[in-house]
Design a protein around this motif. Structure first.
Motif, PDB file in Angstrom:
ATOM      1  N   VAL A 103       0.839  -1.201   0.000  1.00 55.37           N
ATOM      2  CA  VAL A 103       0.000   0.000   0.000  1.00 55.37           C
ATOM      3  C   VAL A 103       0.875   1.252   0.000  1.00 55.37           C
ATOM      4  CG1 VAL A 103      -1.680   1.314   1.356  1.00 55.37           C
ATOM      5  CG2 VAL A 103      -1.967  -1.136   1.061  1.00 55.37           C
ATOM      6  N   GLY A 104       1.965   1.231   0.763  1.00 55.95           N
ATOM      7  CA  GLY A 104       2.884   2.370   0.792  1.00 55.95           C
ATOM      8  C   GLY A 104       3.556   2.600  -0.547  1.00 55.95           C
ATOM      9  N   ALA A 105       3.917   1.530  -1.231  1.00 59.12           N
ATOM     10  CA  ALA A 105       4.551   1.670  -2.552  1.00 59.12           C
ATOM     11  C   ALA A 105       3.566   2.250  -3.567  1.00 59.12           C
ATOM     12  CB  ALA A 105       5.077   0.326  -3.018  1.00 59.12           C
ATOM     13  N   VAL A 106       2.314   1.803  -3.513  1.00 59.17           N
ATOM     14  CA  VAL A 106       1.298   2.359  -4.413  1.00 59.17           C
ATOM     15  C   VAL A 106       1.073   3.834  -4.111  1.00 59.17           C
ATOM     16  CG1 VAL A 106      -1.154   2.243  -5.021  1.00 59.17           C
ATOM     17  CG2 VAL A 106       0.181   0.146  -4.845  1.00 59.17           C
ATOM     18  N   ALA A 107       0.994   4.177  -2.834  1.00 65.16           N
ATOM     19  CA  ALA A 107       0.812   5.584  -2.448  1.00 65.16           C
ATOM     20  C   ALA A 107       2.004   6.425  -2.892  1.00 65.16           C
ATOM     21  CB  ALA A 107       0.612   5.693  -0.943  1.00 65.16           C
ATOM     22  N   ILE A 115       4.307  10.658  -6.649  1.00 67.29           N
ATOM     23  CA  ILE A 115       5.326  11.200  -7.561  1.00 67.29           C
ATOM     24  C   ILE A 115       4.704  12.129  -8.610  1.00 67.29           C
ATOM     25  CG2 ILE A 115       7.009  10.571  -9.332  1.00 67.29           C
ATOM     26  CD1 ILE A 115       7.698   8.140  -7.557  1.00 67.29           C
ATOM     27  N   PRO A 116       3.644  11.725  -9.324  1.00 70.58           N
ATOM     28  CA  PRO A 116       3.061  12.686 -10.285  1.00 70.58           C
ATOM     29  C   PRO A 116       2.337  13.850  -9.611  1.00 70.58           C
ATOM     30  CG  PRO A 116       1.931  10.571 -10.433  1.00 70.58           C
ATOM     31  CD  PRO A 116       3.045  10.410  -9.475  1.00 70.58           C
ATOM     32  N   ALA A 117       2.055  13.733  -8.320  1.00 69.12           N
ATOM     33  CA  ALA A 117       1.366  14.818  -7.621  1.00 69.12           C
ATOM     34  C   ALA A 117       2.260  16.039  -7.446  1.00 69.12           C
ATOM     35  CB  ALA A 117       0.867  14.329  -6.264  1.00 69.12           C
ATOM     36  N   PHE A 118       3.552  15.914  -7.734  1.00 71.89           N
ATOM     37  CA  PHE A 118       4.445  17.073  -7.676  1.00 71.89           C
ATOM     38  C   PHE A 118       4.376  17.921  -8.939  1.00 71.89           C
ATOM     39  CE2 PHE A 118       6.390  14.789  -4.177  1.00 71.89           C
ATOM     40  CZ  PHE A 118       6.649  15.836  -3.317  1.00 71.89           C
ATOM     41  N   ASN A 147      -2.750  14.453  -4.105  1.00 73.76           N
ATOM     42  CA  ASN A 147      -2.320  14.214  -2.725  1.00 73.76           C
ATOM     43  C   ASN A 147      -3.501  13.950  -1.804  1.00 73.76           C
ATOM     44  OD1 ASN A 147       0.546  14.405  -2.831  1.00 73.76           O
ATOM     45  ND2 ASN A 147       0.288  16.572  -3.272  1.00 73.76           N
ATOM     46  N   TRP A 148      -4.681  14.423  -2.155  1.00 77.08           N
ATOM     47  CA  TRP A 148      -5.869  14.140  -1.351  1.00 77.08           C
ATOM     48  C   TRP A 148      -6.258  12.669  -1.462  1.00 77.08           C
ATOM     49  CZ3 TRP A 148      -7.251  17.142   2.369  1.00 77.08           C
ATOM     50  CH2 TRP A 148      -7.001  18.512   2.291  1.00 77.08           C
ATOM     51  N   VAL A 149      -5.784  11.979  -2.476  1.00 79.92           N
ATOM     52  CA  VAL A 149      -5.990  10.529  -2.601  1.00 79.92           C
ATOM     53  C   VAL A 149      -4.855   9.783  -1.912  1.00 79.92           C
ATOM     54  CG1 VAL A 149      -6.179   8.637  -4.264  1.00 79.92           C
ATOM     55  CG2 VAL A 149      -7.239  10.846  -4.763  1.00 79.92           C
ATOM     56  N   VAL A 150      -3.658  10.340  -1.999  1.00 77.75           N
ATOM     57  CA  VAL A 150      -2.468   9.680  -1.452  1.00 77.75           C
ATOM     58  C   VAL A 150      -2.516   9.613   0.075  1.00 77.75           C
ATOM     59  CG1 VAL A 150       0.028   9.905  -1.200  1.00 77.75           C
ATOM     60  CG2 VAL A 150      -1.028  10.254  -3.426  1.00 77.75           C
ATOM     61  N   VAL A 151      -2.934  10.681   0.726  1.00 81.18           N
ATOM     62  CA  VAL A 151      -2.912  10.724   2.194  1.00 81.18           C
ATOM     63  C   VAL A 151      -3.823   9.652   2.813  1.00 81.18           C
ATOM     64  CG1 VAL A 151      -3.428  12.135   4.220  1.00 81.18           C
ATOM     65  CG2 VAL A 151      -2.146  13.114   2.324  1.00 81.18           C
ATOM     66  N   VAL A 175       5.574   8.893   3.306  1.00 84.88           N
ATOM     67  CA  VAL A 175       4.664   9.282   2.226  1.00 84.88           C
ATOM     68  C   VAL A 175       3.639  10.296   2.736  1.00 84.88           C
ATOM     69  CG1 VAL A 175       2.882   8.439   0.652  1.00 84.88           C
ATOM     70  CG2 VAL A 175       4.980   7.136   0.946  1.00 84.88           C
ATOM     71  N   ILE A 176       3.120  10.087   3.928  1.00 82.24           N
ATOM     72  CA  ILE A 176       2.139  11.023   4.498  1.00 82.24           C
ATOM     73  C   ILE A 176       2.773  12.391   4.719  1.00 82.24           C
ATOM     74  CG2 ILE A 176       0.792  11.536   6.574  1.00 82.24           C
ATOM     75  CD1 ILE A 176       0.253   8.512   6.763  1.00 82.24           C
ATOM     76  N   ILE A 177       3.961  12.416   5.272  1.00 80.86           N
ATOM     77  CA  ILE A 177       4.631  13.692   5.541  1.00 80.86           C
ATOM     78  C   ILE A 177       4.908  14.442   4.247  1.00 80.86           C
ATOM     79  CG2 ILE A 177       6.794  14.712   6.370  1.00 80.86           C
ATOM     80  CD1 ILE A 177       6.736  12.539   8.580  1.00 80.86           C
TER      81      ILE A 177
END
Length: 73
Positions: free
Chosen positions: A9-13, A18-21, A29-33, A58-60
């Motif tokens: 799950v962490g690897a998928v997040a 990465i593209p959220a930058f 990022n609202w999906v990633v968190v 990833v959260i930070i």
């Protein structure tokens, strides 16, 4: 087993973060968190710490990106 799920799950997040930058994709990022929070919960329930630590990073990173983009004050 929970640690392996947490790492997946962490690897998928992380891959989604990465593209959220890229400008105009910061909303991702609202999906990633929440996804990383799910992985964090799995990591806390396991004995090992590697999945928990990956999801914390990833959260930070995602929250910092949201703060820089004006999504969170």
């Amino acid at each position: 087993m929970l640690n392996l799920l947490s790492l997946i799950v962490g690897a998928v997040a992380l891959l989604l973060a990465i593209p959220a930058f890229i400008p105009l994709l910061g909303w991702l990022n609202w999906v990633v968190v929440p996804l990383a929070l799910l992985g964090l919960g799995l990591g806390v329930a396991s004995r090992s710490r590697s999945g928990r630590n990956l999801n914390l990073v990833v959260i930070i990173v995602a929250i910092l990106r949201l703060m820089l983009g004006g999504g969170i004050f």
